[in-house]
Motif scaffolding. Structure first.
Motif, PDB file in Angstrom:
ATOM      1  N   ASN A  28       5.093 -44.123 -18.835  1.00  0.00           N
ATOM      2  CA  ASN A  28       5.872 -43.214 -17.985  1.00  0.00           C
ATOM      3  C   ASN A  28       6.617 -43.984 -16.889  1.00  0.00           C
ATOM      4  O   ASN A  28       7.773 -43.677 -16.571  1.00  0.00           O
ATOM      5  N   THR A  29       5.952 -44.984 -16.303  1.00  0.00           N
ATOM      6  CA  THR A  29       6.629 -45.805 -15.290  1.00  0.00           C
ATOM      7  C   THR A  29       7.784 -46.572 -15.922  1.00  0.00           C
ATOM      8  O   THR A  29       8.862 -46.708 -15.331  1.00  0.00           O
ATOM      9  N   LEU A  30       7.571 -47.066 -17.139  1.00  0.00           N
ATOM     10  CA  LEU A  30       8.631 -47.770 -17.860  1.00  0.00           C
ATOM     11  C   LEU A  30       9.837 -46.856 -18.071  1.00  0.00           C
ATOM     12  O   LEU A  30      10.990 -47.269 -17.873  1.00  0.00           O
ATOM     13  N   LYS A  31       9.573 -45.605 -18.457  1.00  0.00           N
ATOM     14  CA  LYS A  31      10.666 -44.658 -18.668  1.00  0.00           C
ATOM     15  C   LYS A  31      11.478 -44.464 -17.383  1.00  0.00           C
ATOM     16  O   LYS A  31      12.707 -44.373 -17.415  1.00  0.00           O
ATOM     17  N   GLY A  32      10.774 -44.414 -16.252  1.00  0.00           N
ATOM     18  CA  GLY A  32      11.467 -44.271 -14.975  1.00  0.00           C
ATOM     19  C   GLY A  32      12.351 -45.470 -14.677  1.00  0.00           C
ATOM     20  O   GLY A  32      13.493 -45.322 -14.209  1.00  0.00           O
ATOM     21  N   HIS A  33      11.830 -46.678 -14.957  1.00  0.00           N
ATOM     22  CA  HIS A  33      12.641 -47.887 -14.757  1.00  0.00           C
ATOM     23  C   HIS A  33      13.892 -47.861 -15.644  1.00  0.00           C
ATOM     24  O   HIS A  33      14.992 -48.208 -15.197  1.00  0.00           O
ATOM     25  N   LEU A  34      13.718 -47.457 -16.894  1.00  0.00           N
ATOM     26  CA  LEU A  34      14.844 -47.448 -17.827  1.00  0.00           C
ATOM     27  C   LEU A  34      15.905 -46.438 -17.405  1.00  0.00           C
ATOM     28  O   LEU A  34      17.110 -46.716 -17.483  1.00  0.00           O
ATOM     29  N   ARG A  35      15.470 -45.258 -16.941  1.00  0.00           N
ATOM     30  CA  ARG A  35      16.448 -44.267 -16.469  1.00  0.00           C
ATOM     31  C   ARG A  35      17.270 -44.831 -15.316  1.00  0.00           C
ATOM     32  O   ARG A  35      18.487 -44.660 -15.243  1.00  0.00           O
ATOM     33  N   SER A  36      16.602 -45.515 -14.393  1.00  0.00           N
ATOM     34  CA  SER A  36      17.296 -46.100 -13.248  1.00  0.00           C
ATOM     35  C   SER A  36      18.258 -47.204 -13.686  1.00  0.00           C
ATOM     36  O   SER A  36      19.397 -47.295 -13.201  1.00  0.00           O
ATOM     37  N   ILE A  37      17.820 -48.038 -14.629  1.00  0.00           N
ATOM     38  CA  ILE A  37      18.667 -49.130 -15.135  1.00  0.00           C
ATOM     39  C   ILE A  37      19.916 -48.563 -15.804  1.00  0.00           C
ATOM     40  O   ILE A  37      21.042 -49.001 -15.541  1.00  0.00           O
ATOM     41  N   TYR A  38      19.724 -47.565 -16.682  1.00  0.00           N
ATOM     42  CA  TYR A  38      20.861 -46.991 -17.405  1.00  0.00           C
ATOM     43  C   TYR A  38      21.863 -46.365 -16.439  1.00  0.00           C
ATOM     44  O   TYR A  38      23.079 -46.498 -16.600  1.00  0.00           O
ATOM     45  N   LYS A  39      21.349 -45.684 -15.419  1.00  0.00           N
ATOM     46  CA  LYS A  39      22.235 -45.033 -14.447  1.00  0.00           C
ATOM     47  C   LYS A  39      23.059 -46.067 -13.691  1.00  0.00           C
ATOM     48  O   LYS A  39      24.271 -45.922 -13.515  1.00  0.00           O
TER      49      LYS A  39
END
Length: 505
Positions: A474-485
């Protein structure tokens, strides 16, 4: 802008001609009015509202004293098929010139770009010759020259268009229709700013500003060309506001170039919603075009393709650009961007070579630059630095050498290679490079996000990525969302493609 300028012109030669024509008709001298119209077609066309021109022509035509060629103009204005004939008082040269004008205007109204190209090459002679007796002040010759330039511009033959516009600029200024010369300068500026050299575009703008104005209905339409040229030369908030204020009905046939300026504004200003919303509105407008033909038939798929590149959806971007005219240089520029961002480096080279060999833009600086950018970037990606350097040397040989705006088209790895060969390219307003490929973390990623991006490049599962980073899924998903944005993408593939191109990985 146009209203303020027109207030400065109380009485001009064009207005004087219009009054003379109206008074001649009012006096009942129909034969004299017909002669005036025949000998001063451009002044008649531009000096009165087109509805009034149509009324006058029908009034004169009803007296059976109107030349058949003038009757054809009345039919054209009424939306009927104009049967052009040589009649009393009209020379073959004048009738032939009008016939060609009507035929090309009809094709332009339909957006039939490919037919326009064929028509341009039917006759080897470039400029029409109008007999002085029936063109006493040169206005007919000037109008025909400018119209041929517009036809070539819409047909995508930009070098030929510049030839016509250059010929119009060399003619003496006609006091009754000076806006035709201004139009030639401004449309040249649009071509130079889009595909050539912005310095040439600025010079054309400066020349246009010195030309006197009239009360013609054409002036506001020509003003919109100036706004487009300025936005292409200097994409910024001020020129964006000017673009947003241009009424659609003032764009006329030049609407595809208005859209190219909007696209450039979006790319320079970021995701500016008012400009993007205007692009979306324009895509729904019934502007004349034939899908897949020239810039008019290609600019909408180009616009949609560029928007999908911004979202990171390369599959949609590629599908959309395939609907555009592959021979059009604007399509070829977009194809370079699509293929490069998708990581298809061999395809990038093919697109760059196609633009390089396009005869319609030979010698136009910006088109040559984009071809070389595509080659240099693709060779860097293919680990062929020697060939990349060849492309960079060709860039350095462009007129005026490399400029800061040119350098921003290159990725960090390519600029790093260039810095050793061309130290003079590193100027103050271009961000300095480091061996890591960028100054600091890319697009303001945190150290943790940058580390996540590096792990993402290993193309392992999310569970494996989380384990390597010692975080939960779940933390990884949060990092990826931030990176993509922050990167302006929507998926893993697009993030990795951009990161590799920019030299972050």
């Amino acid at each position: 802008m146009s209203e303020t300028r027109q207030d400065d012109t109380s009485v001009d030669p064009l207005s004087a001609f219009a009054r003379r024509l109206e008074s001649t008709v009012a006096a009942g001298d129909i034969a004299a009015a017909a002669t005036l119209i025949t000998n001063h077609l451009p002044e008649t066309w531009y000096g009165l509202p087109l509805t009034r021109v149509s009324e006058l022509l029908q009034q004169i035509n009803s007296s059976n004293s109107l030349d058949p060629m003038i009757s054809s103009i009345a039919a054209f204005l009424a939306g009927q098929d104009p049967a052009v004939a040589t009649g009393r008082g009209t020379t073959p040269a004048l009738s032939s010139a009008w016939a060609r004008t009507v035929q090309t205007l009809q094709l332009r109204t339909r957006g039939a770009t490919h037919e326009l190209q064929e028509r341009l090459h039917e006759k080897p002679g470039i400029l029409v010759t109008i007999e002085p007796l029936f063109d006493p002040n040169g206005s007919m010759h000037l109008m025909m020259t400018v119209q041929l330039g517009i036809t070539a511009m819409l047909a995508g033959e930009y070098n030929l268009a510049l030839t016509y516009f250059g010929a119009a600029q060399l003619q003496r200024l006609v006091p009754t229709v000076p806006f035709l010369t201004r139009d030639a300068y401004l449309k040249s500026a649009i071509i130079h700013a889009s595909l050539g050299d912005t310095r040439d575009a600025q010079r054309a703008l400066d020349q246009a500003r010195d030309i006197p104005r009239t009360h013609s209905w054409a002036e506001p339409l020509i003003d919109s060309n100036e706004v487009i040229a300025r936005a292409l030369i200097s994409p910024c908030d001020a020129t964006a506001d000017e673009m947003l204020a241009v009424p659609f009905h003032n764009l006329g046939e030049i609407w595809p170039f208005y859209m190219t300026a909007l696209i450039r504004l979006v790319s320079h200003l970021g995701r500016r919603h008012d400009v993007e919303n205007l692009l979306l509105r324009m895509e729904q407008m019934p502007f004349p075009h034939t899908p897949g033909e020239g810039l008019p038939g290609s600019i909408i798929p180009i616009s949609r393709s560029m928007r999908n590149i911004d979202r990171g959806d390369m599959t949609a971007a590629k599908r959309l650009i395939n609907d555009a005219d592959p021979a059009d240089p604007f399509t070829q520029q977009c194809m370079i961007v699509v293929e490069l961002n998708a990581g298809r480096l061999r395809a990038t080279q093919r697109a760059a070579r196609a633009l390089e060999k396009n005869p319609w833009v030979t010698g136009l600086r910006r088109a040559e630059l984009w071809s070389l950018v595509g080659l240099a970037e693709s060779y860097i990606g293919l680990n062929s630095p020697d060939k990349a350097l060849e492309a960079l040397r060709s860039m350095d040989a462009l007129p005026g050498g490399m400029r800061p705006a040119d350098l921003r088209q290159l990725g960090p790895r390519t600029r790093l290679l260039a810095s050793s060969e061309f130290p003079c390219w590193l100027v103050d307003d271009v961000e300095p490079l480091t061996s890591g490929g960028s100054a600091g973390s890319p697009v303001n990623l945190t150290e943790r996000e940058y580390e996540t991006l590096r792990v993402l490049a290993k193309e392992i599962t999310r569970a494996e990525m989380a384990a390597e980073l010692f975080i939960s899924v779940n933390t990884l998903k949060g990092h990826l969302r931030s990176i993509y944005k922050k990167m302006g993408v929507t998926n893993r593939e697009a993030a990795l493609l951009r990161a590799r191109r920019e030299g972050w990985l």
